[in-house]
Design a protein around this motif. Structure first.
Motif, PDB file in Angstrom:
ATOM      1  N   UNK A   1      30.180 161.813  64.579  1.00  0.00           N
ATOM      2  CA  UNK A   1      29.907 162.464  63.291  1.00  0.00           C
ATOM      3  C   UNK A   1      30.893 163.608  63.059  1.00  0.00           C
ATOM      4  N   UNK A   2      31.155 164.394  64.101  1.00  0.00           N
ATOM      5  CA  UNK A   2      32.090 165.529  63.965  1.00  0.00           C
ATOM      6  C   UNK A   2      33.501 165.034  63.647  1.00  0.00           C
ATOM      7  N   UNK A   3      33.908 163.939  64.299  1.00  0.00           N
ATOM      8  CA  UNK A   3      35.252 163.389  64.021  1.00  0.00           C
ATOM      9  C   UNK A   3      35.328 162.865  62.595  1.00  0.00           C
ATOM     10  N   UNK A   4      34.249 162.244  62.151  1.00  0.00           N
ATOM     11  CA  UNK A   4      34.239 161.722  60.776  1.00  0.00           C
ATOM     12  C   UNK A   4      34.221 162.869  59.771  1.00  0.00           C
ATOM     13  N   UNK A   5      33.569 163.979  60.147  1.00  0.00           N
ATOM     14  CA  UNK A   5      33.517 165.143  59.246  1.00  0.00           C
ATOM     15  C   UNK A   5      34.899 165.759  59.074  1.00  0.00           C
ATOM     16  N   UNK A   6      35.719 165.706  60.138  1.00  0.00           N
ATOM     17  CA  UNK A   6      37.061 166.318  60.081  1.00  0.00           C
ATOM     18  C   UNK A   6      37.993 165.501  59.207  1.00  0.00           C
ATOM     19  N   UNK A   7      38.029 164.188  59.406  1.00  0.00           N
ATOM     20  CA  UNK A   7      38.906 163.338  58.600  1.00  0.00           C
ATOM     21  C   UNK A   7      38.125 162.841  57.404  1.00  0.00           C
ATOM     22  N   UNK A   8      38.808 162.286  56.417  1.00  0.00           N
ATOM     23  CA  UNK A   8      38.075 161.803  55.238  1.00  0.00           C
ATOM     24  C   UNK A   8      38.054 160.278  55.217  1.00  0.00           C
ATOM     25  N   UNK A   9      38.186 159.667  56.420  1.00  0.00           N
ATOM     26  CA  UNK A   9      38.352 158.202  56.447  1.00  0.00           C
ATOM     27  C   UNK A   9      37.076 157.463  56.021  1.00  0.00           C
ATOM     28  N   UNK A  10      35.938 157.929  56.575  1.00  0.00           N
ATOM     29  CA  UNK A  10      34.680 157.254  56.272  1.00  0.00           C
ATOM     30  C   UNK A  10      33.596 158.305  56.015  1.00  0.00           C
ATOM     31  N   UNK A  11      32.596 157.934  55.206  1.00  0.00           N
ATOM     32  CA  UNK A  11      31.534 158.885  54.850  1.00  0.00           C
ATOM     33  C   UNK A  11      30.295 158.573  55.671  1.00  0.00           C
ATOM     34  N   UNK A  12      29.941 159.497  56.557  1.00  0.00           N
ATOM     35  CA  UNK A  12      28.825 159.228  57.472  1.00  0.00           C
ATOM     36  C   UNK A  12      27.599 160.063  57.150  1.00  0.00           C
ATOM     37  N   UNK A  13      26.438 159.483  57.423  1.00  0.00           N
ATOM     38  CA  UNK A  13      25.184 160.231  57.455  1.00  0.00           C
ATOM     39  C   UNK A  13      24.631 160.050  58.866  1.00  0.00           C
ATOM     40  N   UNK A  14      24.215 161.160  59.484  1.00  0.00           N
ATOM     41  CA  UNK A  14      23.677 161.096  60.846  1.00  0.00           C
ATOM     42  C   UNK A  14      22.158 161.196  60.765  1.00  0.00           C
ATOM     43  N   UNK A  15      21.485 160.291  61.437  1.00  0.00           N
ATOM     44  CA  UNK A  15      20.027 160.272  61.412  1.00  0.00           C
ATOM     45  C   UNK A  15      19.458 160.711  62.757  1.00  0.00           C
ATOM     46  N   UNK A  16      18.571 161.691  62.720  1.00  0.00           N
ATOM     47  CA  UNK A  16      17.912 162.181  63.939  1.00  0.00           C
ATOM     48  C   UNK A  16      16.445 161.757  63.928  1.00  0.00           C
ATOM     49  N   UNK A  17      15.910 161.487  65.132  1.00  0.00           N
ATOM     50  CA  UNK A  17      14.477 161.182  65.237  1.00  0.00           C
ATOM     51  C   UNK A  17      13.640 162.414  64.941  1.00  0.00           C
ATOM     52  N   UNK A  18      14.202 163.591  65.212  1.00  0.00           N
ATOM     53  CA  UNK A  18      13.452 164.838  65.011  1.00  0.00           C
ATOM     54  C   UNK A  18      12.670 165.221  66.243  1.00  0.00           C
ATOM     55  N   UNK A  19      13.187 164.878  67.418  1.00  0.00           N
ATOM     56  CA  UNK A  19      12.463 165.172  68.664  1.00  0.00           C
ATOM     57  C   UNK A  19      12.655 166.618  69.128  1.00  0.00           C
ATOM     58  N   UNK A  20      13.701 167.313  68.630  1.00  0.00           N
ATOM     59  CA  UNK A  20      13.907 168.695  69.067  1.00  0.00           C
ATOM     60  C   UNK A  20      13.756 169.633  67.868  1.00  0.00           C
ATOM     61  N   UNK A  21      13.278 170.848  68.181  1.00  0.00           N
ATOM     62  CA  UNK A  21      13.095 171.838  67.107  1.00  0.00           C
ATOM     63  C   UNK A  21      14.422 172.500  66.756  1.00  0.00           C
ATOM     64  N   UNK A  22      15.273 172.674  67.794  1.00  0.00           N
ATOM     65  CA  UNK A  22      16.510 173.426  67.592  1.00  0.00           C
ATOM     66  C   UNK A  22      17.660 172.466  67.287  1.00  0.00           C
ATOM     67  N   UNK A  23      17.680 171.971  66.055  1.00  0.00           N
ATOM     68  CA  UNK A  23      18.702 170.995  65.659  1.00  0.00           C
ATOM     69  C   UNK A  23      20.017 171.711  65.327  1.00  0.00           C
ATOM     70  N   UNK A  24      21.106 171.201  65.914  1.00  0.00           N
ATOM     71  CA  UNK A  24      22.416 171.816  65.661  1.00  0.00           C
ATOM     72  C   UNK A  24      23.098 171.023  64.540  1.00  0.00           C
ATOM     73  N   UNK A  25      23.547 171.729  63.497  1.00  0.00           N
ATOM     74  CA  UNK A  25      24.161 171.086  62.328  1.00  0.00           C
ATOM     75  C   UNK A  25      25.382 170.258  62.748  1.00  0.00           C
ATOM     76  N   UNK A  26      25.395 168.956  62.447  1.00  0.00           N
ATOM     77  CA  UNK A  26      26.501 168.113  62.918  1.00  0.00           C
ATOM     78  C   UNK A  26      27.747 168.172  62.034  1.00  0.00           C
ATOM     79  N   UNK A  27      27.682 168.838  60.898  1.00  0.00           N
ATOM     80  CA  UNK A  27      28.872 168.946  60.043  1.00  0.00           C
ATOM     81  C   UNK A  27      29.007 167.800  59.044  1.00  0.00           C
ATOM     82  N   UNK A  28      28.145 166.795  59.154  1.00  0.00           N
ATOM     83  CA  UNK A  28      28.090 165.737  58.130  1.00  0.00           C
ATOM     84  C   UNK A  28      26.678 165.749  57.560  1.00  0.00           C
ATOM     85  N   UNK A  29      26.472 165.120  56.385  1.00  0.00           N
ATOM     86  CA  UNK A  29      25.094 165.055  55.885  1.00  0.00           C
ATOM     87  C   UNK A  29      24.192 164.404  56.935  1.00  0.00           C
TER      88      UNK A  29
END
Ligand code: NAP
Length: 251
Positions: free
Chosen positions: A18-46
């Motif tokens: 996700x971070x690599x995709x956020x840096x380049x504009x090659x492909x548009x990614x959405x990252x999906x989390x299960x939501x198992x942790x409270x302290x979610x770190x922003x991945x830089x993509x939607x």
């Protein structure tokens, strides 16, 4: 062509992709989390958090959002999500790739007992009380209720109150270093370590530390996952996405 990609996350390789995709504009990614942790770190993509509502929900989501590709970068033990991804990709005819690091294998000096599931891991600790380091997350801890005689040190990402009678939690997120793991095992007088065979490089230091100290490791083997095209790294996934884009362009 720019691909719309849904990444099912839960691993550091999924985040790296996700971070690599956020840096380049090659492909548009959405990252999906299960939501198992409270302290979610922003991945830089939607990103989105929470289940889709089974296979039907995932099928509807993929169709509604118009994705071109699906990447399963979930934890090797998140078998249900991987099965749903394989079923849904087949139904909506979406190319699917799995990103998964290879499992760990014992090397000379290791004292592993490999078990098929968490219940067997709990039984493998034996009847005599021992000091146990549990590094399995918090979802499957109830399996250890059959062995309340042990002292458990549980490591998890978020703090919580354990239901096991003789247990203590340390809340820490990897990566972990070998020397620090060595110190922790010594300071806590740990006699046996329990781990899932995630193969994650950032959490492998505990295994080397246990080897140095000659400690037993109860290693829970990975569950069976659907057979789908698989790469080991974010770089491999990026190459696969580029190949998918070329195929769509008819190159
Ligand atoms: P699971 O049993 O495969 O998934 C259960 C449900 O959680 C799925 O059916 C799905 O709900 C939802 N889900 C899982 N991953 C998702 C994702 N990336 N995006 C959106 N929804 C997702 O997996 P689990 O319950 O999370 O964990 C099973 C094992 O994996 C445990 O041993 C756990 O410790 C380990 N693990 C999981 C993660 C993780 O991020 N999931 C991370 C580290 C370790 P719907 O059916 O509603 O779509």
């Amino acid at each position: 062509m720019t691909l719309r990609v849904l990444i099912l996350g839960g691993t550091s390789e999924g985040r790296r992709l996700a971070e690599q995709l956020a840096k380049g504009a090659r492909h548009a990614a959405v990252l999906s989390f299960a939501g198992r942790t409270e302290s979610l770190v922003d991945p830089g993509v939607p990103f989105r958090v929470g289940g889709f509502g089974g296979v039907e929900g995932l099928v509807a989501h993929l169709e509604r959002e118009g994705y071109h590709a699906l990447i399963d970068a979930t934890h090797p033990f998140a078998a249900q999500m991987s099965r749903h991804a394989a079923d849904a990709a087949l139904r909506v005819r979406l190319p699917l790739l799995r990103v998964e690091c290879p499992p760990w294998s014992p090397v000379p000096g290791d004292r592993w007992t490999t078990v098929p599931d968490m219940g067997t891991a709990a039984a493998a600790l034996g009847s005599a009380p021992r000091r146990v380091f549990l590094t399995i997350g918090r979802q499957e801890l109830e399996a250890f209720a059959i062995a309340p005689q042990h002292d458990y040190l549980i490591r998890a990402v978020d703090p919580f109150a354990p239901l096991l009678p003789r247990a203590r939690v340390i809340a820490e997120r990897g990566p972990f270093e070998v020397d620090a793991e060595h110190r922790l095992l010594e300071d806590e007088k740990i006699e046996v370590l329990v781990s899932k065979n995630s193969g994650t490089p950032s959490t492998a230091a505990k295994l080397e530390a246990a080897r140095r100290l000659g400690l037993e490791v109860v290693m829970v083997a990975r569950p069976e996952l659907p057979r789908v095209p698989t790469v080991h790294t974010a770089a491999g996934a990026m190459a696969w996405l580029d190949a998918q884009a070329s195929m769509r362009r008819g190159v």
